[in-house]
Write a protein that holds these residues in place. Structure first.
Motif, PDB file in Angstrom:
ATOM      1  N   LYS A  85       0.838  -1.204   0.000  1.00 10.78           N
ATOM      2  CA  LYS A  85       0.000   0.000   0.000  1.00 10.78           C
ATOM      3  C   LYS A  85       0.873   1.255   0.000  1.00 10.78           C
ATOM      4  O   LYS A  85       0.604   2.211  -0.732  1.00 10.78           O
ATOM      5  CB  LYS A  85      -0.915  -0.011   1.224  1.00 10.78           C
ATOM      6  N   ALA A  86       1.931   1.259   0.804  1.00 10.77           N
ATOM      7  CA  ALA A  86       2.845   2.403   0.853  1.00 10.77           C
ATOM      8  C   ALA A  86       3.591   2.576  -0.466  1.00 10.77           C
ATOM      9  O   ALA A  86       3.828   3.708  -0.914  1.00 10.77           O
ATOM     10  CB  ALA A  86       3.826   2.233   1.997  1.00 10.77           C
ATOM     11  N   THR A  87       3.942   1.468  -1.103  1.00  8.83           N
ATOM     12  CA  THR A  87       4.631   1.529  -2.388  1.00  8.83           C
ATOM     13  C   THR A  87       3.699   2.070  -3.469  1.00  8.83           C
ATOM     14  O   THR A  87       4.108   2.882  -4.302  1.00  8.83           O
ATOM     15  CB  THR A  87       5.161   0.134  -2.773  1.00  8.83           C
ATOM     16  N   LYS A  88       2.455   1.655  -3.433  1.00  6.27           N
ATOM     17  CA  LYS A  88       1.487   2.182  -4.398  1.00  6.27           C
ATOM     18  C   LYS A  88       1.253   3.671  -4.168  1.00  6.27           C
ATOM     19  O   LYS A  88       0.986   4.408  -5.111  1.00  6.27           O
ATOM     20  CB  LYS A  88       0.176   1.404  -4.316  1.00  6.27           C
ATOM     21  N   ARG A  89       1.379   4.110  -2.931  1.00  5.93           N
ATOM     22  CA  ARG A  89       1.256   5.548  -2.658  1.00  5.93           C
ATOM     23  C   ARG A  89       2.368   6.313  -3.378  1.00  5.93           C
ATOM     24  O   ARG A  89       2.139   7.394  -3.912  1.00  5.93           O
ATOM     25  CB  ARG A  89       1.309   5.805  -1.147  1.00  5.93           C
TER      26      ARG A  89
END
Length: 132
Positions: free
Chosen positions: A112-116
């Protein structure tokens, strides 16, 4: 060198190793706009909403965060693509380096953080490095 080697003048450089280069009289601008668009398309995030920041500063990551694990190959591929983008995008260098620490134990929170970060890239696709 032209006396020793056969050379051809191709003019100003505009594209090199995936980097788009714009040269003007007193400046050089290097970006990877095309590559950033390819990342968005490859990971089906080309229609996503944009983010104003690449990372939530208050978020803490750990190996055992209790979240479900994700496909490591997918996560590693995404991190690798982002790492190749960092030479022209120093603003994402810190979040990508933090997230790359979890390539062997990636969870939903890490993904999720990487997609952010990718969503941030979408909103700042024209960013690059300018040399004067």
């Amino acid at each position: 060198m032209k006396d020793v080697f056969e050379m051809t003048d191709l003019g100003l450089m505009t594209y090199f190793l995936g980097m788009e280069i714009t040269q003007k009289k007193n400046e050089i601008f290097i970006c990877q706009k095309k590559y950033a668009k390819e990342i968005l398309k490859k990971f089906q995030l080309d229609e996503c909403k944009i983010m104003n920041t690449p990372m939530n500063q208050k978020e803490k990551f750990s190996k055992e965060d209790g979240a479900d694990k994700v496909d490591e190959m997918h996560f590693r591929s995404l991190i690798g693509c982002l790492m190749y983008l960092t030479p022209t995008r120093p603003n994402i260098l810190f979040p990508v380096s933090v997230l790359s620490r979890f390539m062997h134990c990636a969870s939903e929170l890490h993904l999720k953080a990487t997609k952010r970060v990718v969503r941030y890239i979408k909103g700042t696709i024209n960013y690059g490095v300018r040399y004067y």
